[in-house]
Design a protein around this motif. Structure first.
Motif, short mmCIF file in Angstrom:
data_model
loop_
_atom_site.label_atom_id
_atom_site.label_comp_id
_atom_site.label_asym_id
_atom_site.label_seq_id
_atom_site.Cartn_x
_atom_site.Cartn_y
_atom_site.Cartn_z
N LEU A 36 0.83 -1.19 0.00
CA LEU A 36 0.00 0.00 0.00
C LEU A 36 0.87 1.25 0.00
O LEU A 36 1.79 1.38 0.81
CB LEU A 36 -0.90 -0.02 1.24
CG LEU A 36 -2.13 0.85 1.25
CD1 LEU A 36 -3.03 0.57 0.06
CD2 LEU A 36 -2.90 0.64 2.54
N ALA A 37 0.61 2.14 -0.93
CA ALA A 37 1.29 3.44 -1.00
C ALA A 37 0.22 4.50 -0.73
O ALA A 37 -0.49 4.93 -1.64
CB ALA A 37 1.94 3.63 -2.36
N ASP A 38 0.08 4.89 0.53
CA ASP A 38 -0.99 5.81 0.90
C ASP A 38 -0.49 7.06 1.63
O ASP A 38 -1.29 7.78 2.23
CB ASP A 38 -2.06 5.09 1.71
CG ASP A 38 -1.52 4.47 2.99
OD1 ASP A 38 -0.29 4.53 3.23
OD2 ASP A 38 -2.33 3.94 3.77
N THR A 39 0.81 7.29 1.57
CA THR A 39 1.37 8.54 2.11
C THR A 39 2.17 9.20 0.98
O THR A 39 2.52 8.54 -0.01
CB THR A 39 2.32 8.27 3.29
OG1 THR A 39 3.47 7.56 2.81
CG2 THR A 39 1.63 7.48 4.40
N ASN A 40 2.46 10.48 1.14
CA ASN A 40 3.24 11.17 0.12
C ASN A 40 4.59 10.47 -0.11
O ASN A 40 5.02 10.31 -1.25
CB ASN A 40 3.46 12.64 0.49
CG ASN A 40 2.19 13.45 0.34
OD1 ASN A 40 1.29 13.08 -0.41
ND2 ASN A 40 2.11 14.55 1.06
N ALA A 41 5.23 10.03 0.96
CA ALA A 41 6.54 9.39 0.84
C ALA A 41 6.45 8.05 0.11
O ALA A 41 7.25 7.77 -0.79
CB ALA A 41 7.16 9.19 2.22
N THR A 42 5.48 7.22 0.46
CA THR A 42 5.38 5.91 -0.20
C THR A 42 4.91 6.05 -1.64
O THR A 42 5.33 5.28 -2.51
CB THR A 42 4.46 4.94 0.57
OG1 THR A 42 3.17 5.53 0.75
CG2 THR A 42 5.05 4.58 1.93
N ARG A 43 4.05 7.03 -1.90
CA ARG A 43 3.62 7.25 -3.29
C ARG A 43 4.78 7.78 -4.14
O ARG A 43 4.93 7.40 -5.30
CB ARG A 43 2.43 8.22 -3.34
CG ARG A 43 1.13 7.58 -2.86
CD ARG A 43 -0.07 8.47 -3.12
NE ARG A 43 -0.05 9.67 -2.33
CZ ARG A 43 -0.75 9.86 -1.22
NH1 ARG A 43 -1.54 8.91 -0.76
NH2 ARG A 43 -0.68 11.01 -0.58
N ALA A 44 5.63 8.63 -3.57
CA ALA A 44 6.78 9.17 -4.32
C ALA A 44 7.79 8.06 -4.63
O ALA A 44 8.37 8.03 -5.71
CB ALA A 44 7.45 10.28 -3.53
N GLN A 45 7.98 7.12 -3.72
CA GLN A 45 8.93 6.02 -3.93
C GLN A 45 8.37 5.00 -4.91
O GLN A 45 9.08 4.52 -5.79
CB GLN A 45 9.26 5.35 -2.59
CG GLN A 45 10.19 4.16 -2.71
CD GLN A 45 11.59 4.52 -3.16
OE1 GLN A 45 12.10 5.57 -2.81
NE2 GLN A 45 12.19 3.65 -3.94
N GLY A 46 7.10 4.65 -4.74
CA GLY A 46 6.47 3.68 -5.63
C GLY A 46 7.29 2.42 -5.80
O GLY A 46 7.83 1.87 -4.84
N LEU A 47 7.41 1.97 -7.02
CA LEU A 47 8.15 0.74 -7.34
C LEU A 47 9.53 1.04 -7.93
O LEU A 47 10.12 0.18 -8.58
CB LEU A 47 7.34 -0.14 -8.29
CG LEU A 47 6.09 -0.76 -7.67
CD1 LEU A 47 5.21 -1.40 -8.74
CD2 LEU A 47 6.46 -1.78 -6.61
N MET A 48 10.04 2.23 -7.67
CA MET A 48 11.36 2.57 -8.20
C MET A 48 12.43 1.61 -7.67
O MET A 48 12.36 1.15 -6.54
CB MET A 48 11.74 4.01 -7.81
CG MET A 48 10.90 5.05 -8.51
SD MET A 48 11.55 6.74 -8.37
CE MET A 48 11.71 6.99 -6.64
N PHE A 49 13.39 1.35 -8.54
CA PHE A 49 14.58 0.54 -8.24
C PHE A 49 14.29 -0.94 -8.01
O PHE A 49 15.19 -1.68 -7.65
CB PHE A 49 15.37 1.13 -7.06
CG PHE A 49 15.73 2.57 -7.25
CD1 PHE A 49 16.64 2.94 -8.22
CD2 PHE A 49 15.12 3.57 -6.50
CE1 PHE A 49 16.97 4.28 -8.43
CE2 PHE A 49 15.43 4.90 -6.70
CZ PHE A 49 16.36 5.26 -7.66
N ARG A 50 13.07 -1.40 -8.23
CA ARG A 50 12.76 -2.82 -8.09
C ARG A 50 13.19 -3.53 -9.37
O ARG A 50 12.85 -3.10 -10.46
CB ARG A 50 11.27 -3.05 -7.89
CG ARG A 50 10.65 -2.29 -6.75
CD ARG A 50 10.79 -3.02 -5.43
NE ARG A 50 10.20 -2.25 -4.35
CZ ARG A 50 9.03 -2.49 -3.82
NH1 ARG A 50 8.30 -3.51 -4.23
NH2 ARG A 50 8.57 -1.72 -2.84
#
Length: 164
Positions: free
Chosen positions: A51-65
């Protein structure tokens, strides 16, 4: 003979009870924060999601996976519906982006977003949640506009595919 009939009846009762419990557990699991269920004309699909439900987790998303299981994804949830714009900067794997309204109805699907591409991907207005899954899966599973998404985030919606 009466004992054998009683055993058969008991066995059937236990089997029916086990089936009801399994069905209830499956329904409960489908409405867990870590699971998204999609229901469309070609059937149902389930994904284990982060779950990406904060500004920080939404900004990170699936980058670098470098990889993601075919049964996995990430669900971006917003505080209120609005315009959703994504890009693929620092994202290493192709993704399908499934944009949904506050009821869980899929509005748009962007297929096979290109890794590292910085071109904005516009989900349009009224987007409340976005599910990212491996590129190509949405088409293979028949996920498109009108498909219904089930997750506790849509409860205030009111949800088109409610948890209860």
């Amino acid at each position: 003979m009466g004992s054998r009939l009683a055993q058969t009846g008991l066995t059937r009762l236990v089997a029916a009870t086990a089936l009801l419990v399994a069905s209830a557990m499956a329904a409960a699991a489908a409405c867990a924060p870590g699971v998204v269920e999609l229901k469309g004309p070609r059937g149902t699909a389930r994904f284990a999601v982060e779950l990406a439900d904060t500004n920080a987790t939404r900004a990170q998303g699936l980058m670098f996976r470098e990889k993601m299981a075919s049964s996995a994804g990430m669900l971006f949830v917003y505080d209120r519906p609005g315009r959703a714009m994504f890009w693929m900067k620092n994202t290493l794997i192709p993704l399908d982006m499934i944009f949904a309204d506050p009821t869980g109805k899929v509005l748009r699907v962007h297929e096979n977003a290109i890794p590292h591409d910085e071109t904005p991907i516009d989900g349009g207005d009224g987007v409340f949640a976005v599910l990212e899954i491996n590129g190509g899966l949405a088409r293979r599973l028949g996920i498109g506009p009108g498909t219904l998404m089930r997750h506790p985030a849509f409860a205030p919606g009111p949800a088109a595919l409610p948890c209860d």
